[in-house]
Scaffold this motif. Structure first.
Motif, mmCIF file in Angstrom:
data_model
loop_
_atom_site.group_PDB
_atom_site.id
_atom_site.type_symbol
_atom_site.label_atom_id
_atom_site.label_comp_id
_atom_site.label_asym_id
_atom_site.label_seq_id
_atom_site.Cartn_x
_atom_site.Cartn_y
_atom_site.Cartn_z
ATOM 1 N N ASP A 107 -93.400 -7.054 3.488
ATOM 2 C CA ASP A 107 -93.642 -6.632 4.863
ATOM 3 C C ASP A 107 -92.374 -6.804 5.680
ATOM 4 O OD1 ASP A 107 -93.477 -9.414 5.355
ATOM 5 O OD2 ASP A 107 -95.652 -9.630 5.254
ATOM 6 N N ARG A 108 -92.482 -6.482 6.956
ATOM 7 C CA ARG A 108 -91.315 -6.540 7.847
ATOM 8 C C ARG A 108 -90.801 -7.971 7.996
ATOM 9 N NH1 ARG A 108 -89.410 -3.399 12.163
ATOM 10 N NH2 ARG A 108 -87.578 -4.456 13.037
ATOM 11 N N LYS A 145 -95.726 5.953 2.952
ATOM 12 C CA LYS A 145 -96.792 5.311 3.732
ATOM 13 C C LYS A 145 -96.521 3.812 3.888
ATOM 14 C CE LYS A 145 -100.525 8.536 2.574
ATOM 15 N NZ LYS A 145 -101.865 8.683 1.932
ATOM 16 N N GLU A 146 -96.018 3.195 2.842
ATOM 17 C CA GLU A 146 -95.691 1.772 2.904
ATOM 18 C C GLU A 146 -94.525 1.524 3.854
ATOM 19 O OE1 GLU A 146 -95.116 0.056 -0.923
ATOM 20 O OE2 GLU A 146 -96.903 0.979 -1.786
ATOM 21 N N ALA A 168 -95.574 1.597 7.476
ATOM 22 C CA ALA A 168 -96.283 0.399 7.928
ATOM 23 C C ALA A 168 -95.326 -0.715 8.345
ATOM 24 C CB ALA A 168 -97.208 -0.094 6.825
ATOM 25 N N GLY A 173 -92.869 -0.455 10.511
ATOM 26 C CA GLY A 173 -92.397 -0.316 11.878
ATOM 27 C C GLY A 173 -90.917 0.003 11.987
#
Length: 373
Positions: free
Chosen positions: A141-142, A184-185, A188, A190
């Motif tokens: 994730d970010r 798509k990932e 997500a 941002g």
């Protein structure tokens, strides 16, 4: 010693600068007039004997990978991209994106640092986000990404796919089916903006190879936009006809809000630099709407183009690399920077040096932008 597009040394090859389009000093080759692709191409005005692109054709060898009418796989190459025309590239809805202006330091890793870099905008490479062999993200994730690169989680993140060719082609080789879930990932996470892979327009190949690269540039940019990721278009050119095609394309696509360009290699060299600047100026003036611009390379181009683009962002590749080589930025004149070696103790962290260098490059960039022509 000259090299071909694969990096092979060849003392008999024509210098690449002699293959560049230069209508001010050269004429279009007579053989171009009867070419099936002349209307789409417009001809290349290069050194005598060098402008006719099929002089650089291998004659259709079975193992050739160049997109060329002599290639036995030409039909399959065309089917892969749906032809050379831009009209069948998917449209998308315009996306909202933050206004990005000033400088974005390109950060390659988080080694030799303990704290977080303070910068409103940060850039990382597409290949540092994605494993191009497996088509998977390298970070969950970010937050994990920010921790790995030691950047603030609230910094605007720009992903840049502008690379050397051997790092660009793997993105295309993943295939559209594999890219779709991957995009798509990425959406997500941002991401503020992507500058997509810049498929090269080589001088020493048949022009059909250029047309394929142009089409892929448009297709990849559209894929990011369709996935909901703000993405710049990288409308590279070899001549005025290429420019006219991109100008018409951008004018009819309101979803294109940002242009990306690279001036550190081909576009920044004599004799084509002015042609590329004129191309970018036409894009901005004839699009019918405000456009943003993302530039890598020569900072001196910033004030020339700032006057015709709404927001200009400069992706800086110097601050991080100079830091890793223990060099510190020193102001020189109004907007220049000199780099001086700085001794550091063995094993010392480089947080302060990186922050200093990023701040100085940001200051110099703002000064260049304030001098809009």
């Amino acid at each position: 010693m000259l090299k071909d597009t694969l990096g092979n040394r060849d003392k008999n090859r024509t210098a690449l600068r002699d293959l560049a389009h230069n209508p001010y000093r050269r004429s279009t080759n007579l053989f171009c007039q009867g070419c099936a692709d002349f209307n789409r191409c417009g001809g290349i005005a290069a050194k005598e004997g060098a402008g006719y692109c099929y002089n650089h054709c291998c004659g259709g060898k079975p193992d050739c990978e160049t997109v060329c009418r002599q290639n036995p796989n030409f039909d399959a190459q065309i089917r892969e991209i749906g032809g050379f025309d831009f009209g069948n590239i998917p449209h998308s809805a315009p996306l909202r994106a933050p206004a990005l202006r000033g400088a974005a330091p390109l950060i390659l890793h988080g080694k030799r640092r303990t704290g977080l870099l303070i910068a409103p905008i940060v850039a990382i490479k597409l290949r540092d986000l994605v494993n191009l062999r497996t088509g998977t993200l390298k970070y969950a994730d970010r937050s994990a990404l920010a921790s790995a690169f030691k950047i603030r989680a609230d910094s605007h993140l720009v992903i840049t796919g502008i690379e050397q060719e051997h790092f660009v082609e793997p993105w295309w080789s993943l295939g559209r089916k594999a890219r779709a879930p991957l995009l798509k990932e990425i959406a997500a996470m941002g991401i503020a903006l992507v500058t997509p892979p810049n498929f090269s327009l080589f001088n020493d190949v048949p022009r059909t190879s250029n047309f394929s690269a142009l089409k892929r540039i448009g297709m990849v940019q559209a894929e990011f936009n369709v996935a909901g990721i703000p993405c710049s278009l990288h409308p590279h050119i070899r001549n005025e006809t290429d420019s006219a095609r991109w100008v018409a394309y951008v004018a009819e696509r309101p979803e294109i809000k940002s242009i990306a360009y690279e001036f550190s290699t081909g576009a920044g060299r004599y004799p084509v630099k002015d042609m590329h600047i004129e191309h970018l100026t036409r894009l901005a003036q004839q699009s019918g709407r405000p456009l943003d611009l993302v530039i890598r390379g020569d900072q001196r181009i910033l004030p020339i183009l700032r006057g015709v683009y709404r927001n200009v962002l400069y992706i800086d590749t110097n601050a991080f690399m100079k830091t890793m080589h223990r060099q510190s930025a020193i102001r020189s004149g109004n907007a220049g920077l000199d780099w001086v070696s700085q001794r550091t103790p063995e094993g010392a962290h480089l947080d302060d040096l990186l922050q200093h260098n990023v701040d100085e490059v940001t200051f110099a960039t703002r000064h260049h932008l304030a001098r809009a022509a």
